[in-house]
Design a protein around this motif. Structure first.
Motif, PDB file in Angstrom:
ATOM      1  N   GLY A 107       0.782  -1.230   0.000  1.00 41.95           N
ATOM      2  CA  GLY A 107       0.000   0.000   0.000  1.00 41.95           C
ATOM      3  C   GLY A 107       0.808   1.271   0.000  1.00 41.95           C
ATOM      4  O   GLY A 107       0.246   2.370   0.129  1.00 41.95           O
ATOM      5  N   THR A 108       2.131   1.159  -0.149  1.00 40.08           N
ATOM      6  CA  THR A 108       2.995   2.334  -0.142  1.00 40.08           C
ATOM      7  C   THR A 108       3.900   2.327  -1.370  1.00 40.08           C
ATOM      8  O   THR A 108       3.926   1.371  -2.129  1.00 40.08           O
ATOM      9  N   GLN A 109       4.646   3.407  -1.539  1.00 33.82           N
ATOM     10  CA  GLN A 109       5.659   3.467  -2.592  1.00 33.82           C
ATOM     11  C   GLN A 109       7.047   3.111  -2.051  1.00 33.82           C
ATOM     12  O   GLN A 109       8.054   3.377  -2.703  1.00 33.82           O
ATOM     13  N   ALA A 139       5.291   9.590  -8.989  1.00 34.33           N
ATOM     14  CA  ALA A 139       4.338   9.242 -10.041  1.00 34.33           C
ATOM     15  C   ALA A 139       4.080   7.748 -10.136  1.00 34.33           C
ATOM     16  O   ALA A 139       3.044   7.331 -10.657  1.00 34.33           O
ATOM     17  N   TYR A 140       5.009   6.927  -9.654  1.00 34.72           N
ATOM     18  CA  TYR A 140       4.866   5.487  -9.839  1.00 34.72           C
ATOM     19  C   TYR A 140       5.346   4.705  -8.630  1.00 34.72           C
ATOM     20  O   TYR A 140       6.019   5.238  -7.745  1.00 34.72           O
ATOM     21  N   ASN A 141       4.984   3.423  -8.631  1.00 39.18           N
ATOM     22  CA  ASN A 141       5.476   2.494  -7.613  1.00 39.18           C
ATOM     23  C   ASN A 141       6.398   1.485  -8.290  1.00 39.18           C
ATOM     24  O   ASN A 141       6.070   0.950  -9.360  1.00 39.18           O
ATOM     25  N   TYR A 161      -0.970   1.309  -9.380  1.00 36.13           N
ATOM     26  CA  TYR A 161      -1.659   2.463  -8.804  1.00 36.13           C
ATOM     27  C   TYR A 161      -0.882   3.751  -9.102  1.00 36.13           C
ATOM     28  O   TYR A 161      -0.168   3.818 -10.107  1.00 36.13           O
ATOM     29  N   TRP A 162      -1.043   4.789  -8.278  1.00 38.12           N
ATOM     30  CA  TRP A 162      -0.477   6.098  -8.539  1.00 38.12           C
ATOM     31  C   TRP A 162      -0.764   6.464 -10.000  1.00 38.12           C
ATOM     32  O   TRP A 162      -1.900   6.606 -10.386  1.00 38.12           O
ATOM     33  N   GLN A 163       0.249   6.562 -10.852  1.00 33.12           N
ATOM     34  CA  GLN A 163       0.003   6.845 -12.274  1.00 33.12           C
ATOM     35  C   GLN A 163       0.212   5.595 -13.134  1.00 33.12           C
ATOM     36  O   GLN A 163       0.577   5.670 -14.313  1.00 33.12           O
ATOM     37  N   ALA A 215      -7.104  -6.494  -6.102  1.00 35.22           N
ATOM     38  CA  ALA A 215      -6.557  -7.782  -5.715  1.00 35.22           C
ATOM     39  C   ALA A 215      -6.553  -7.855  -4.208  1.00 35.22           C
ATOM     40  O   ALA A 215      -6.555  -6.829  -3.526  1.00 35.22           O
ATOM     41  N   GLY A 216      -6.541  -9.056  -3.669  1.00 33.70           N
ATOM     42  CA  GLY A 216      -6.457  -9.154  -2.219  1.00 33.70           C
ATOM     43  C   GLY A 216      -6.982 -10.470  -1.716  1.00 33.70           C
ATOM     44  O   GLY A 216      -7.214 -11.401  -2.485  1.00 33.70           O
TER      45      GLY A 216
END
Length: 324
Positions: A107-109, A139-141, A161-163, A215-216
């Motif tokens: 859930g984080t970058q 902008a990205y992970n 996610y993010w961008q 997803a999860g």
């Protein structure tokens, strides 16, 4: 009401049965490759040290043979166990196999992409080279890596996610080059729920597959119907941009043609890749969550995910799953 029921049945019946799987079929984010020396299939997946399965065929029987990186990764990500390795991607160059992998705080970058090499694919044979040098950016992970060669140059797709989905040119198979990463796909209408990209060349086009949706650890009550994982695709003549879906929609403007969605016992398919099977040709490999398990309340963690696969037909210019 009857119209809605008919539509539901039509959607459910729109996909053929998945390919059979025997033996140990548990998996998450599968990466499948066939060893050139003896034809053995290796299936790598998210898990402790990168879960490694082998089989004489896609159908199985699959056997758990141990962790690819039993000592974990040399990468240090704050708050992350170095043995908790995600989303492997494996390819071969010359006599060497390369595995890209991820360490990430959910859930984080706070994430890093690493790479390891082996000449045999066997557990414990991998040499860990650590980080590939991809710079952090809001902008990205830095997760879900996927390698491809285009015009003699090496590229890595990544992002979640993010961008959404990005691409970066590599200096070599172990390190990112000096070029800046750039965006390939984005979808605000999905709340940026795009990840797990995989690029595949067929004919005149490069096909960008990705997992869209949530997803999860699925339970009986979540997520809302239709918001779970599915596999979608856009294509490009260059492989480095200008991806569009079958309707001509730009993949950077919420485009994406459905390839595989929930049906029958296959719930939330995703984490996909494509392999060229020596007998079957192009095959889509993915994980899914058994619908019966979801209906019974689901399981904790990744315990419920199973290995799925279907042959792909590109006759129309777009990938369509078919029965084996």
């Amino acid at each position: 009401m009857f119209a809605l029921l008919f539509l539901f049945i039509a959607v459910v019946a729109a996909y053929p049965a998945r390919g059979p799987c025997t033996g140990d079929c548990w998996t998450k984010d599968p990466a499948v490759i066939q060893r050139s020396s003896d034809g053995t299939y290796f299936r790598f997946g998210t898990g402790t040290g990168v879960v490694t399965m082998t089989s004489p065929s896609l159908k199985g029987p699959w056997k758990d043979v141990g962790a690819a990186l039993p000592s974990g990764s040399k990468i240090n990500v704050e708050g992350v166990d170095s043995h908790d390795i995600w989303a492997p991607d494996v390819h071969k160059e010359g006599d060497t196999y390369y595995m890209y992998y991820v360490l990430s705080k959910l859930g984080t970058q706070t994430s890093q992409i690493g790479v390891a090499t082996s000449t045999t694919l066997e557990p414990g044979s991998w040499t860990d080279h650590g980080e590939i040098g991809l710079p952090a950016n809001s902008a990205y992970n830095r997760i879900d890596p996927n390698w491809i060669e285009i015009g003699g140059k090496q590229y890595l797709q990544f992002g979640s996610y993010w961008q959404d989905i990005y691409q970066v040119e590599l200096a070599n198979a172990l390190q990112v080059g000096s070029a800046a990463p750039y965006q390939l796909s984005w979808n605000a209408s999905l709340n940026h729920r795009q990840e797990g990209s995989f690029m595949y060349k067929n004919g005149d086009y490069y096909y960008l597959f990705f997992s869209a949706g949530l997803a999860g650890s699925y339970t009986a009550n979540s997520p809302p119907a239709g918001e779970e994982y599915s596999v979608r695709v856009c294509r490009s003549a260059t492989g480095t941009g200008h991806f569009v879906d079958k309707a001509g929609n730009d993949c950077k403007q919420s485009g994406g043609t459905m390839v595989l969605a929930s049906h029958d016992q296959v719930y939330g398919p995703g984490g996909e890749g494509v392999i060229n099977d020596k007998d079957l040709g192009p095959v889509l490999v993915y994980h899914y969550y058994p619908l019966s398990l979801k209906q019974s309340g689901g399981s904790k963690g990744n315990d419920g995910y199973q290995f799925g696969w279907n042959e792909l037909d590109f006759a129309s210019g777009w990938p369509v799953v078919k029965a084996t």
